[in-house]
Design a protein around this motif. Structure first.
Motif, PDB file in Angstrom:
ATOM      1  N   THR A  19       0.863  -1.174   0.000  1.00 38.63           N
ATOM      2  CA  THR A  19       0.000   0.000   0.000  1.00 38.63           C
ATOM      3  C   THR A  19       0.900   1.224   0.000  1.00 38.63           C
ATOM      4  O   THR A  19       2.122   1.101  -0.082  1.00 38.63           O
ATOM      5  N   GLY A  20       0.313   2.414   0.082  1.00 42.01           N
ATOM      6  CA  GLY A  20       1.107   3.630  -0.013  1.00 42.01           C
ATOM      7  C   GLY A  20       2.202   3.712   1.032  1.00 42.01           C
ATOM      8  O   GLY A  20       2.065   3.194   2.147  1.00 42.01           O
ATOM      9  N   SER A  21       3.299   4.374   0.669  1.00 41.94           N
ATOM     10  CA  SER A  21       4.441   4.530   1.573  1.00 41.94           C
ATOM     11  C   SER A  21       4.295   5.780   2.435  1.00 41.94           C
ATOM     12  O   SER A  21       3.701   6.780   2.019  1.00 41.94           O
ATOM     13  N   LEU A  22       4.826   5.708   3.636  1.00 43.76           N
ATOM     14  CA  LEU A  22       4.908   6.875   4.505  1.00 43.76           C
ATOM     15  C   LEU A  22       5.691   7.996   3.826  1.00 43.76           C
ATOM     16  O   LEU A  22       6.542   7.732   2.964  1.00 43.76           O
ATOM     17  N   ASN A  23       5.430   9.218   4.227  1.00 42.51           N
ATOM     18  CA  ASN A  23       6.181  10.343   3.676  1.00 42.51           C
ATOM     19  C   ASN A  23       7.613  10.388   4.192  1.00 42.51           C
ATOM     20  O   ASN A  23       8.520  10.830   3.497  1.00 42.51           O
ATOM     21  N   VAL A  24       7.805   9.922   5.432  1.00 42.47           N
ATOM     22  CA  VAL A  24       9.144   9.814   6.012  1.00 42.47           C
ATOM     23  C   VAL A  24       9.208   8.493   6.766  1.00 42.47           C
ATOM     24  O   VAL A  24       8.176   7.961   7.183  1.00 42.47           O
ATOM     25  N   PRO A  25      10.385   7.932   6.966  1.00 48.59           N
ATOM     26  CA  PRO A  25      10.475   6.700   7.756  1.00 48.59           C
ATOM     27  C   PRO A  25      10.240   6.991   9.240  1.00 48.59           C
ATOM     28  O   PRO A  25      10.499   8.100   9.721  1.00 48.59           O
ATOM     29  N   HIS A  26       9.744   6.007   9.952  1.00 46.24           N
ATOM     30  CA  HIS A  26       9.530   6.107  11.403  1.00 46.24           C
ATOM     31  C   HIS A  26       9.936   4.786  12.040  1.00 46.24           C
ATOM     32  O   HIS A  26       9.640   3.721  11.506  1.00 46.24           O
ATOM     33  N   GLN A  27      10.591   4.867  13.197  1.00 44.42           N
ATOM     34  CA  GLN A  27      10.772   3.700  14.053  1.00 44.42           C
ATOM     35  C   GLN A  27      10.664   4.160  15.498  1.00 44.42           C
ATOM     36  O   GLN A  27      10.865   5.337  15.798  1.00 44.42           O
ATOM     37  N   ASN A  28      10.323   3.249  16.392  1.00 44.01           N
ATOM     38  CA  ASN A  28      10.055   3.612  17.791  1.00 44.01           C
ATOM     39  C   ASN A  28       9.022   4.729  17.871  1.00 44.01           C
ATOM     40  O   ASN A  28       9.142   5.663  18.651  1.00 44.01           O
ATOM     41  N   PHE A  29       7.986   4.595  17.047  1.00 42.42           N
ATOM     42  CA  PHE A  29       6.918   5.580  16.986  1.00 42.42           C
ATOM     43  C   PHE A  29       5.630   4.948  17.485  1.00 42.42           C
ATOM     44  O   PHE A  29       5.642   3.858  18.066  1.00 42.42           O
ATOM     45  N   ALA A  30       4.509   5.629  17.300  1.00 42.19           N
ATOM     46  CA  ALA A  30       3.231   5.111  17.787  1.00 42.19           C
ATOM     47  C   ALA A  30       2.153   5.370  16.748  1.00 42.19           C
ATOM     48  O   ALA A  30       2.250   6.309  15.954  1.00 42.19           O
ATOM     49  N   GLY A  31       1.129   4.526  16.754  1.00 40.74           N
ATOM     50  CA  GLY A  31       0.026   4.661  15.814  1.00 40.74           C
ATOM     51  C   GLY A  31      -1.286   4.271  16.448  1.00 40.74           C
ATOM     52  O   GLY A  31      -1.316   3.477  17.396  1.00 40.74           O
ATOM     53  N   VAL A  32      -2.384   4.826  15.941  1.00 41.77           N
ATOM     54  CA  VAL A  32      -3.703   4.527  16.482  1.00 41.77           C
ATOM     55  C   VAL A  32      -4.755   4.770  15.411  1.00 41.77           C
ATOM     56  O   VAL A  32      -4.600   5.660  14.566  1.00 41.77           O
TER      57      VAL A  32
END
Length: 385
Positions: A100-113
């Motif tokens: 599916t679509g890619s994030l605009n920037v990479p993220h790690q050790n982040f959070a989502g909801v």
């Protein structure tokens, strides 16, 4: 069909007076965390599922309204060298993955909801720029499969928590800041305006903690690293204020905190950063929000940290993986609130730690990704009660 099944379970809980309570609801019997189905799941089984497009860890996994699982970001290797913008969708009905679509920037050790609209909000983490924490937040639209930037966090942060409130707003608490320090700040995201605003402060700075929403709508924050403390705090959305409640019996990090159908919060495992050697814990403490007190239940069969805990539709708590301090765990345990006992069940096909565990609409649990001793192979695993 699957959403109907999920709702029927919730209504069964309401009929027994254990679901949908509030702060002044009738408290369950002291010392007993009840459920309406205490089966030990002896016939449950693990199976290996289809493989992702690429291995990853330090990602997020979010169940969509469609029943698909959105897996986003993380890293495909050690450190920040493998940071990825990629995202994938898992279809549990066909056991297939698709891009599916890619994030605009990479993220790690982040959070989502997941938001009330069905979109998915991810924020913060590390983006590979060299800064310890990022303020960038993005929205995923399942209808188009596209990520778009939304308002940036007021305070860049990583190793923090995101909690969706009953109002639809999202609470971000604590974490690491760009200077490598720790934050006591908290902020709210308003999906209607796409902006963040500061909202009170924690009394204790912390990261890698847990945040658990109570039936009252308040958010219970505890544990983690930073200032080594057993303090516990509650955020009240009605007043946008924080207050301390009864402290934990021991300090914990790398633990899990899960609201049971009874309304109690079960805090399991982790390690004790306040004791020499940081011993890994098997002990389990339960917070009673109706009476602001803690009580202990039997310990897990194995000490573990960096594991996952998922409340099944039956009311039982499934604990998977983690590490005992020296080796990664394949062991799996289930806590039965009705009998107040832990049961060891089938081992996972492979050890996992730092993975995600998602309760599917079918009632099964999907384990995805891994960190610890490198990133796991791209396969995922399913637990079927």
């Amino acid at each position: 069909m699957f959403k109907t099944m999920r709702l029927s379970v919730v209504w069964a809980g309401v009929a027994l007076g254990v679901v949908g309570g509030c702060g002044d609801a009738e408290a369950p019997e002291a010392g007993v965390a009840r459920s309406f189905d205490g089966r030990a799941l002896s016939a449950s089984r693990w199976s290996t599922s289809a493989s992702m497009g690429s291995a990853r860890g330090l990602h997020t996994a979010t169940l969509l309204d469609s029943g698909l699982v959105l897996v986003a970001g993380g890293t495909t290797g050690a450190g920040t060298s493998g940071l990825t913008r990629s995202a994938e969708l898992y279809n549990p009905y066909s056991d297939t993955w698709s891009g599916t679509g890619s994030l605009n920037v990479p993220h790690q050790n982040f959070a989502g909801v997941r938001l009330d609209s069905g979109k998915v909000l991810v924020a913060g983490g590390q983006d590979g720029s060299g800064a310890p924490s990022s303020s960038i937040a993005e929205l995923y639209d399942p209808a188009s499969g596209v990520w778009s930037l939304t308002g940036a966090l007021v305070v860049p942060r990583s190793f923090f928590t995101l909690t969706r409130l009953d109002s639809g707003k999202v609470l971000a608490s604590g974490g690491m800041t760009p200077a490598g320090g720790l934050s006591t700040s908290a902020e709210l995201y308003d999906p209607a305006t796409g902006t963040w605003s500061l909202v009170g402060s924690l009394s204790t700075s912390r990261f890698s903690h847990t945040a658990t929403q109570l039936y009252s709508g308040e958010v219970l924050v505890l544990g983690g690293l930073g200032t080594v403390t057993n303090t516990v705090e509650l955020f009240s959305p009605a007043t946008n204020t924080w207050r301390q409640v009864r402290p934990m019996p021991v300090t914990r990090a790398g633990h899990t905190a899960t609201r049971l159908f009874s309304g109690y919060v079960m805090v399991a495992g982790g390690f004790d950063p306040g004791t020499r050697g940081n011993p890994v814990l098997s002990s389990v403490d339960v917070y009673d929000p109706y009476n602001d007190r803690w009580f202990s239940v039997p310990p897990m069969n194995r000490p573990r940290r960096d594991h996952t805990a998922v409340l099944l539709y039956s009311g039982a708590l499934l604990v998977t993986g983690g590490t005992n301090g020296t080796t990664l765990e394949t062991s799996t345990e289930v806590y039965d609130p009705q009998s107040n006992r832990w049961f060891t069940i089938d081992h996972m096909p492979a050890p996992r730690t730092g993975h995600t565990a998602t309760l599917l609409d079918t009632g099964a649990v999907q384990l995805i990704g891994s960190t610890g001793e490198g990133v796991s192979p791209p396969s995922s695993m399913r637990f079927t009660p």
